[in-house]
Design a protein around this motif. Structure first.
Motif, PDB file in Angstrom:
ATOM      1  N   GLU B  55      51.037   4.344  55.797  1.00 47.34           N
ATOM      2  CA  GLU B  55      52.585   3.790  54.768  1.00 47.34           C
ATOM      3  C   GLU B  55      53.281   4.776  55.243  1.00 47.34           C
ATOM      4  N   VAL B  56      53.731   3.337  55.728  1.00 43.64           N
ATOM      5  CA  VAL B  56      55.080   3.136  56.797  1.00 43.64           C
ATOM      6  C   VAL B  56      56.286   3.570  56.581  1.00 43.64           C
ATOM      7  N   GLU B  57      57.359   4.074  57.031  1.00 41.88           N
ATOM      8  CA  GLU B  57      58.754   4.408  55.472  1.00 41.88           C
ATOM      9  C   GLU B  57      59.632   2.849  55.772  1.00 41.88           C
ATOM     10  N   SER B  58      59.366   1.939  57.314  1.00 47.09           N
ATOM     11  CA  SER B  58      60.089   0.801  57.027  1.00 47.09           C
ATOM     12  C   SER B  58      58.980  -0.600  57.709  1.00 47.09           C
ATOM     13  N   GLU B  59      59.445  -1.713  57.872  1.00 40.65           N
ATOM     14  CA  GLU B  59      58.725  -2.783  58.288  1.00 40.65           C
ATOM     15  C   GLU B  59      58.810  -1.819  60.410  1.00 40.65           C
ATOM     16  N   HIS B  60      59.709  -1.987  60.573  1.00 35.69           N
ATOM     17  CA  HIS B  60      60.686  -1.054  61.982  1.00 35.69           C
ATOM     18  C   HIS B  60      58.933  -0.261  61.892  1.00 35.69           C
ATOM     19  N   SER B  61      58.674  -0.180  61.599  1.00 38.87           N
ATOM     20  CA  SER B  61      57.514   1.627  61.534  1.00 38.87           C
ATOM     21  C   SER B  61      56.324   0.607  61.328  1.00 38.87           C
ATOM     22  N   ALA B  62      56.349   0.004  60.810  1.00 44.48           N
ATOM     23  CA  ALA B  62      54.875  -0.745  60.523  1.00 44.48           C
ATOM     24  C   ALA B  62      54.811  -1.369  62.225  1.00 44.48           C
ATOM     25  N   MET B  63      55.704  -2.305  62.679  1.00 43.86           N
ATOM     26  CA  MET B  63      55.223  -2.911  63.569  1.00 43.86           C
ATOM     27  C   MET B  63      54.901  -2.057  64.663  1.00 43.86           C
ATOM     28  N   GLY B  84      61.598  -8.685  55.639  1.00 44.18           N
ATOM     29  CA  GLY B  84      60.848  -7.107  56.779  1.00 44.18           C
ATOM     30  C   GLY B  84      61.106  -7.664  57.842  1.00 44.18           C
ATOM     31  N   LEU B  85      60.822  -8.446  57.974  1.00 45.19           N
ATOM     32  CA  LEU B  85      60.113  -9.586  59.651  1.00 45.19           C
ATOM     33  C   LEU B  85      62.234  -9.637  60.135  1.00 45.19           C
ATOM     34  N   SER B  86      62.900  -9.697  59.822  1.00 46.43           N
ATOM     35  CA  SER B  86      64.303  -9.176  60.592  1.00 46.43           C
ATOM     36  C   SER B  86      63.837  -8.071  61.126  1.00 46.43           C
ATOM     37  N   LEU B  87      64.261  -6.706  60.075  1.00 43.84           N
ATOM     38  CA  LEU B  87      63.617  -5.660  60.198  1.00 43.84           C
ATOM     39  C   LEU B  87      63.226  -5.478  61.424  1.00 43.84           C
ATOM     40  N   MET B  88      61.798  -5.226  61.596  1.00 38.91           N
ATOM     41  CA  MET B  88      61.142  -5.664  62.671  1.00 38.91           C
ATOM     42  C   MET B  88      60.985  -6.132  64.016  1.00 38.91           C
ATOM     43  N   TYR B  89      62.087  -7.430  63.962  1.00 40.04           N
ATOM     44  CA  TYR B  89      62.273  -8.456  65.046  1.00 40.04           C
ATOM     45  C   TYR B  89      62.163  -6.970  66.582  1.00 40.04           C
ATOM     46  N   GLU B  90      63.031  -5.843  66.935  1.00 33.94           N
ATOM     47  CA  GLU B  90      63.096  -4.985  67.444  1.00 33.94           C
ATOM     48  C   GLU B  90      61.313  -4.842  67.902  1.00 33.94           C
ATOM     49  N   PRO B  91      60.998  -4.487  67.212  1.00 29.85           N
ATOM     50  CA  PRO B  91      59.001  -4.089  67.977  1.00 29.85           C
ATOM     51  C   PRO B  91      58.845  -5.742  68.101  1.00 29.85           C
ATOM     52  N   TYR B  92      58.934  -6.615  67.241  1.00 26.60           N
ATOM     53  CA  TYR B  92      57.999  -8.051  67.197  1.00 26.60           C
ATOM     54  C   TYR B  92      58.372  -8.640  68.640  1.00 26.60           C
ATOM     55  N   PHE B  93      59.593  -8.231  69.488  1.00 27.03           N
ATOM     56  CA  PHE B  93      59.632  -9.749  69.842  1.00 27.03           C
ATOM     57  C   PHE B  93      58.693  -8.567  71.117  1.00 27.03           C
ATOM     58  N   ARG B  94      58.111  -7.451  70.880  1.00 28.16           N
ATOM     59  CA  ARG B  94      58.407  -6.417  72.412  1.00 28.16           C
ATOM     60  C   ARG B  94      56.224  -6.786  71.949  1.00 28.16           C
ATOM     61  N   ALA B  95      55.767  -6.930  71.446  1.00 30.09           N
ATOM     62  CA  ALA B  95      54.526  -6.671  70.679  1.00 30.09           C
ATOM     63  C   ALA B  95      53.670  -8.341  71.937  1.00 30.09           C
ATOM     64  N   SER B  96      54.560  -9.132  71.609  1.00 32.50           N
ATOM     65  CA  SER B  96      54.019 -10.260  72.372  1.00 32.50           C
ATOM     66  C   SER B  96      55.185  -9.915  73.503  1.00 32.50           C
ATOM     67  N   THR B  97      55.827  -9.504  74.486  1.00 31.05           N
ATOM     68  CA  THR B  97      55.278  -9.120  75.889  1.00 31.05           C
ATOM     69  C   THR B  97      55.159  -7.951  76.809  1.00 31.05           C
ATOM     70  N   LEU B  98      54.849  -7.520  75.385  1.00 28.64           N
ATOM     71  CA  LEU B  98      53.678  -5.807  76.164  1.00 28.64           C
ATOM     72  C   LEU B  98      52.054  -7.163  75.467  1.00 28.64           C
ATOM     73  N   ARG B  99      51.900  -8.035  75.330  1.00 28.02           N
ATOM     74  CA  ARG B  99      51.381  -8.450  75.379  1.00 28.02           C
ATOM     75  C   ARG B  99      49.882  -8.136  74.556  1.00 28.02           C
ATOM     76  N   LEU B 100      49.845  -7.443  73.119  1.00 29.55           N
ATOM     77  CA  LEU B 100      49.818  -6.886  72.321  1.00 29.55           C
ATOM     78  C   LEU B 100      49.129  -7.824  70.989  1.00 29.55           C
ATOM     79  N   PRO B 101      47.654  -7.991  70.985  1.00 26.18           N
ATOM     80  CA  PRO B 101      47.165  -8.544  70.029  1.00 26.18           C
ATOM     81  C   PRO B 101      47.311  -8.061  68.772  1.00 26.18           C
ATOM     82  N   VAL B 102      48.262  -8.194  68.563  1.00 22.61           N
ATOM     83  CA  VAL B 102      48.598  -7.309  66.872  1.00 22.61           C
ATOM     84  C   VAL B 102      48.190  -9.007  65.481  1.00 22.61           C
ATOM     85  N   VAL B 103      47.681  -8.853  64.872  1.00 24.75           N
ATOM     86  CA  VAL B 103      47.227  -9.939  63.799  1.00 24.75           C
ATOM     87  C   VAL B 103      48.604  -9.544  62.357  1.00 24.75           C
ATOM     88  N   MET B 104      49.226 -10.450  61.866  1.00 28.40           N
ATOM     89  CA  MET B 104      50.220 -10.232  60.944  1.00 28.40           C
ATOM     90  C   MET B 104      50.111 -11.345  60.410  1.00 28.40           C
TER      91      MET B 104
END
Lengths: 308, 391
Positions: B55-63, B84-104
């Motif tokens: 139960e994270v403290e933000s969407e940034h930490s969720a991602m 929430g998605l906007s706050l997450m943008y930094e790790p969001y972009f990186r999940a794809s460039t790290l090629r991680l199959p996260v489902v959201m």
């Protein structure tokens, strides 16, 4: 002391030779020491900052460490580590999940994720190497910069006016107030103390262990390379940076300073303070005295006396 | 035996996740997504699923938590919306460039300002070029089915990309519909285990993840990432058929073609508005106007070939956007569709529509008017300015 020597001589060096840290860098010494204690069953996060910049994560296809190592983002080190730990906890593997992060990544923009991980009892070891600013990007100020210090974003005029206007954020105390199982400060001038603290952090199996190391930056602060350790030691002996630990809420000085040297002796060794007036230095001395007295009141017992 | 239940879209998403049972879930509440987090925490505490919940403290930490868990080899899930998605943008972009199959899951919600909490896909559309796969769905059954399929698509070795399953806030998140829930054993058979070989943080297999990298290597990474998106075009269709084999339900894969084959005109939709548009198409067909509907499901990768096949040769088309593309004076999907048609070498008039922003209703009447406008564009041989569908 003997135990420290045995640990450091028996354990393998896990950081690559030839990383490009500045001559005399005591952060490199701290990292190499810490990694020898942690050992190979470790995953380490090095967020953007000096240790990333000098190649510990690696360069192109080469790794800078003999353990899994990665760049988290500048502001999500603790939460990325929490995710790693969550997965290993779920599959039942005990593994050291460790941050080695600068003060910018910890006390400034990384604070939210670190505070969140501390509150949630995420079982990670977080080591902050505090060199009081964004040293890797050219010595800009951080919340951890000492009052009065010149940085490239707190410049000083010809009339010697300027420098940082605010006192250093008392981050070790802030972390202690999260009621985490283990919080400690450490110095590269007190290696046995540092080694003990890393060992204690490794024993924590529920919750977050935090170690805050003050690492005077030779290049950014203006310190002679051969005085790297001496200035670090002075930061402790002047009570500017007390060495203490907080174990399950109990405060204890691990190195007591019964007869402190004047803070001026520490400040005079450092070029970033060279513009400070007598009054400025007195203000810092008063602040240090006040902080020390408060810390003393919290301590259950004193540590080893260190008079020189 | 599959069960049937009457549930809202968020419950459908949570039930899909419970069938997959990810290793690590991390999420932060935000309207209209919050009940997904609530359902999942309840499933965990009830021991219905064996997942680690953070139960994270933000969407940034969720991602960020999911990035760490996925880098260690875990299967992951989160859900968010809008700010929430906007706050997450930094790790969001990186999940794809790290090629991680996260489902959201993204419970689509408008972006502020003005202050709003209601539906609209401006949030996930604004991050469409961050390297994730994005599928937009129409109803609660499609939410459940697509989230399950998302794992199979994201984790495929040819793809290895994170994926968003996007659905309209309130219209789907809070509305109840009949949903068939597949058997867990069937889903276990459908989803192979995730065993990452491309990237791993494991002390038994030391690897430097993301050392400082020169441009010439970064170009290789990007080229492979673009190719993986193209591989996903095939895979989304294959997985749709495979899933149909188990459940009997197909969504057409990349797009749904509703009565386009013999149509003179095509109207393009995405998301929950599609149901009303189908009605409008039937009404207009009864009146003698040969119109078809093209529902975009996959936005990333964009189904360029499918769009070309279906629309080229028609007399005119129009696109109804529940979003805006600042600077183009139209919606986003309109630009995407037009761009896809450039290679078809066949020009036809087209009409951009914008409606339903901030959760406003797009009615059957709106769609009927839109179809008439498309017909008129053909008759007048012009491309009108954006038509705003207002109530």
């Amino acid at each position: 002391m003997r135990e420290t020597i045995e640990t450091l001589s028996n354990n393998k060096e896990l950081i690559s030779p030839g990383i490009s840290a500045c001559v005399g860098c005591n952060v490199e010494l701290t990292l190499r020491t810490v990694m020898r204690v942690l050992g190979p069953n470790t995953i380490i996060a090095i967020p953007p900052g000096c240790m990333g910049g000098v190649g510990v994560v690696g360069w192109n296809k080469k790794s800078g460490a003999n353990v899994p190592v990665f760049f988290p983002l500048l502001d999500n080190t603790a939460s990325m580590l929490a995710g790693i730990k969550a997965y290993y906890k779920k599959i039942g593997r005990d593994i050291n999940v460790v941050a080695f992060a600068g003060d910018g990544a910890s006390v400034d923009c990384g604070f939210q994720s670190l505070s969140g991980a501390a509150e949630r009892n995420d079982n990670i070891i977080y080591i902050c190497y505090d060199n009081e600013g964004y040293m890797n990007t050219g010595y800009q100020r951080s919340a951890s910069t000492t009052r009065g210090a010149w940085t490239s974003t707190t410049p000083v005029s010809k009339e010697k006016v300027g420098g940082k206007k605010q006192h250093k954020k008392d981050f070790p105390m802030i972390m202690a107030m999260h009621d985490i199982p283990y919080m400690a400060t450490a110095s590269p001038a007190y290696i046995p103390d540092l080694v003990n603290k890393v060992k204690k952090a490794m024993e924590v199996k529920e919750g977050l262990a935090y170690i805050h190391v003050l690492n005077p930056c030779l290049t950014g602060w203006g310190i002679k390379p051969n005085e790297s350790i001496e200035v670090s030691r002075l930061s402790v002996q002047t009570r500017f940076f007390p060495l203490y630990e907080v174990v399950n809420g109990d405060f204890k000085l691990t190195v007591d300073i019964k007869k402190p040297k004047p803070v001026e002796q520490y400040i005079n060794k450092i070029k970033k303070f060279s513009h400070l007036s007598k009054d400025d230095i007195e203000e810092i001395q008063n602040y240090v005295d006040k902080k020390w007295n408060k810390l003393k009141m919290s301590c259950v017992e004193g540590g080893r006396n260190d008079e020189q | 035996m599959p069960k049937t239940d009457v549930i809202n879209g968020n419950k459908a998403a949570a039930v899909a996740v419970s069938l997959v049972e990810p290793d690590v879930i991390a999420a932060y509440p935000i309207t209209p997504q919050s009940s997904i987090v609530e359902y999942l925490t309840q499933f965990v505490i009830n021991n219905d699923i064996d997942s680690y919940m953070s139960e994270v403290e933000s969407e940034h930490s969720a991602m960020s938590v999911l990035t760490g868990a996925s880098l260690s080899g875990g299967r992951t899930f989160t859900a968010t919306a809008s700010q929430g998605l906007s706050l997450m943008y930094e790790p969001y972009f990186r999940a794809s460039t790290l090629r991680l199959p996260v489902v959201m899951a993204v419970t689509n919600r408008e972006m502020i300002s003005p202050q709003t909490v209601w539906g609209g896909p401006q949030d996930s559309l604004s991050v469409r070029d961050a390297g994730w796969l994005q599928i937009y769905v129409e109803d609660n059954q499609e939410i459940l089915d697509t989230i399950i399929q998302a794992y199979r698509i994201a984790e495929d070795k040819k793809v290895l990309l994170p994926i968003n399953v996007c659905f309209d806030g309130f219209y789907l998140t809070h509305m109840t519909e009949k949903v068939e829930i597949p058997d867990k054993q069937d889903i276990d058979r459908f989803l192979p285990e995730y065993n990452p070989e491309h990237i791993i943080l494991d002390s038994e297999k030391p690897m430097a993840v993301d050392p400082l990298t020169s441009g010439y290597l970064l170009m290789e990474y990007r080229e492979k990432h673009l190719k993986a998106q193209q591989e996903a075009l095939k895979l989304i269709e294959e997985v749709d058929s495979l899933y149909e084999g188990i459940t009997g339900r197909s969504y057409g894969g990349l797009v749904e073609n509703y009565k386009c084959d013999d149509a003179d005109y095509v109207i393009v939709t995405m998301g929950s508005m599609t149901g009303a548009c189908r009605e409008a198409v039937d009404h207009k067909r009864n009146e003698g106007l040969k119109v078809g509907l093209l529902k975009i499901r996959a936005l990333r990768p964009f189904p360029k070939q499918k769009v070309m096949e279906i629309i080229s040769g028609k007399k005119a088309f129009g696109v109804v956007d529940r979003n805006v593309s600042f600077g183009w004076d139209t919606g986003i999907i309109y630009q995407e569709v037009k761009s896809a048609l450039y290679d078809s070498k066949c020009y036809m008039p087209s009409v951009p529509f914008i409606g339903g922003l901030g959760g406003e209703d797009i009615t059957i009447e709106h769609f009927e008017d839109a179809i008439v406008k498309i017909h008129e564009a053909y008759q007048n041989e012009n491309n009108p300015q954006t038509v705003w569908l207002k109530n």
